[in-house]
Design a protein around this motif. Structure first.
Motif, short mmCIF file in Angstrom:
data_model
loop_
_atom_site.label_atom_id
_atom_site.label_comp_id
_atom_site.label_asym_id
_atom_site.label_seq_id
_atom_site.Cartn_x
_atom_site.Cartn_y
_atom_site.Cartn_z
N SER A 31 6.06 -2.86 35.63
CA SER A 31 7.04 -3.13 36.47
C SER A 31 8.29 -3.08 35.99
O SER A 31 9.24 -2.68 36.78
N VAL A 35 10.61 -0.74 38.07
CA VAL A 35 11.59 -1.35 38.66
C VAL A 35 13.12 -1.40 38.08
O VAL A 35 14.21 -0.89 38.50
N ILE A 42 11.63 -3.12 44.56
CA ILE A 42 10.58 -4.03 44.50
C ILE A 42 9.54 -4.35 45.65
O ILE A 42 8.45 -4.40 45.55
N THR A 46 5.42 -3.67 45.57
CA THR A 46 4.57 -4.38 46.15
C THR A 46 3.61 -3.77 47.14
O THR A 46 2.48 -4.05 47.11
N TRP A 374 7.80 -10.96 44.83
CA TRP A 374 8.58 -10.25 46.04
C TRP A 374 9.14 -11.43 46.61
O TRP A 374 10.27 -11.44 47.01
N GLY A 377 12.03 -13.20 44.54
CA GLY A 377 13.13 -12.33 44.62
C GLY A 377 13.99 -12.09 45.80
O GLY A 377 15.14 -12.04 45.73
N SER A 384 16.38 -5.17 42.37
CA SER A 384 15.97 -4.44 41.10
C SER A 384 16.86 -4.45 39.99
O SER A 384 17.87 -5.40 40.07
#
Length: 431
Positions: A31, A35, A42, A46, A374, A377, A384
């Protein structure tokens, strides 16, 4: 000398070391690589993870069923593992060998394809390696010992795969890191397989037909409770390893060069603590030891919320390591006992099917982890590394402490649904 090494807990644990070095480097940094370093959104990350889980739902039980039905003079599991070794190397390197200049949807497609290929081969390896454990080691005491040795090797691998990896990829790049870890995998997995001798009695009985095999598995209530709880707890393992690089940067405010020290604080502390949990599980038995480990693990992630700077992060990491050690040791003993009870009912040892279905359930933790990443975030505006949002510190404090505590609380409450019964009657010896 080779005779003494056959089916030894130490040489069997070499397989764990072999797989976990690259697997942990993958889970901790893929990740971060895609990312943070390459700028993949993101949401797309996902989406790729979700597509993989759909594929994983189809292939994992099938690989377990095919493994149980395999009949060769070399055994049921070893031919699958030998065939998968070169493919694992190729797909692992592919994940970290993104062509220079790949951006946008091209980067997404590369990530998706490499992820699907890598996870498919990983499934074959994990199903067959995991299926060997309850076959090679019989009885709670030998299993507790073998599990403790195995997890000690796993922690060494976790330490290499997390704490050493940033040093390697900073100096030599992600691609060369993948090549180096592939060499480690080949050497130690070959030693493991060279010393494994599968039991003749495990492959004598005629295997169940496909529908019958899965019908018997689906009816096993304790199996489902055990693995459902583990899926939530396993999510925490993935979150801790994958979020620590972000946590170090945004929450603790330490430079990337010190991330290895923080990671080491978690995983070095686990090595001696595995021995503590070995005696706990041996004393309490598989069920109670497992339940206690979930409760302790939940409490151990709370200090990560309050940590400040490198010193605070190290102290909180050691506390989290104590909880992690318990969860690493305890599940193998209880899951093997579930397989034993199934064999007593069906007259067939079906480690492959149980390991595969359990793997799918627990590996759904990847989706839980991705969705948690996710959602949190979105709440805090993190997209990102190019667009971290207004409060990345809160994003990663929630992901490393609040979310894991909630997941482990759910896991513990589910675990209480397994009542005292046959699972508390351990076998004696290593028959």
């Amino acid at each position: 000398m080779r005779r003494k090494m056959v089916n030894s807990p130490i040489t069997y644990a070499f397989g764990m070391l072999a797989m976990m070095v690259p697997v942990q480097a993958f889970s901790a940094f893929y990740s971060y690589y895609y990312v943070e370093k390459l700028g993949l959104g993101i949401g797309l990350a996902t989406l790729a993870r979700t597509i993989y889980l759909i594929w994983d739902a189809a292939n994992q039980p099938l690989f377990g069923y095919w493994s149980d039905r395999t009949r060769t003079r070399y055994g049921r599991r070893k031919p699958w593992i030998y065939a998968s070794m070169p493919l694992f190397v190729l797909t692992f390197v592919m994940v970290f060998a993104v062509p220079e200049g790949t951006k946008g949807m091209d980067l997404f497609y590369w990530f998706l394809v490499s992820l699907l290929l890598y996870e498919t081969v990983s499934t074959v390896l994990w199903v067959n390696y995991g299926a060997l454990f309850p076959e090679l080691f019989r009885g709670d005491k030998p299993r507790a010992k073998a599990s403790a040795v195995q997890q000690a090797f796993q922690i060494v691998a976790l330490l290499i795969g997390t704490a050493l990896t940033p040093i390697i990829f900073t100096e030599y790049g992600f691609r060369n890191m993948a090549l180096l870890y592939s060499l480690v995998f080949i050497v130690f997995m070959w030693i493991c397989m060279w010393t494994v001798r599968e039991r003749e009695d495990a492959r004598k009985a005629e295997p169940l037909k496909f529908a019958d095999a899965f019908r018997a598995t689906l009816k096993n209530k304790n199996f489902w409770i055990f693995n459902l709880a583990n899926s939530f707890a396993q999510t925490v393992n993935g979150l801790l390893s994958s979020i620590i690089p972000f946590y170090a940067k945004y929450a603790l405010g330490i430079p990337e060069s010190q991330t290895s020290i923080l990671l080491a604080s978690v995983f070095v502390s686990v090595i001696p603590l595995v021995a503590v949990w070995y005696f706990v599980v041996r004393k309490l038995g598989g069920r109670k030891g497992w339940q206690l480990s979930l409760a302790v693990y939940g409490l151990s992630v709370i200090p990560l919320w309050f940590a400040q700077g490198l010193g605070g992060g190290i102290a909180a990491g050691v506390m989290a390591g104590f909880g992690l050690a318990g969860f690493l040791v305890s599940p193998a003993v209880l899951s093997s006992r579930i397989v034993d009870l199934d064999a007593a009912v069906t007259g067939r040892r079906r480690e492959g099917v149980y390991t595969a279905v359990a793997g799918f359930i627990t590996r759904s933790s990847g989706l839980i982890s991705a969705v948690a990443f996710w959602i949190v975030g979105l709440l805090f505006g993190y997209v990102s590394g190019d667009n971290p949002g207004p409060n990345p510190e809160a994003t990663f404090r929630y992901l490393i402490s609040v979310v894991p505590f909630g997941l482990l609380l759910i896991a513990f409450l589910i675990s209480l649904m397994i009542r005292r019964g046959p699972l508390d009657d351990p076998q004696k010896g290593n028959g």
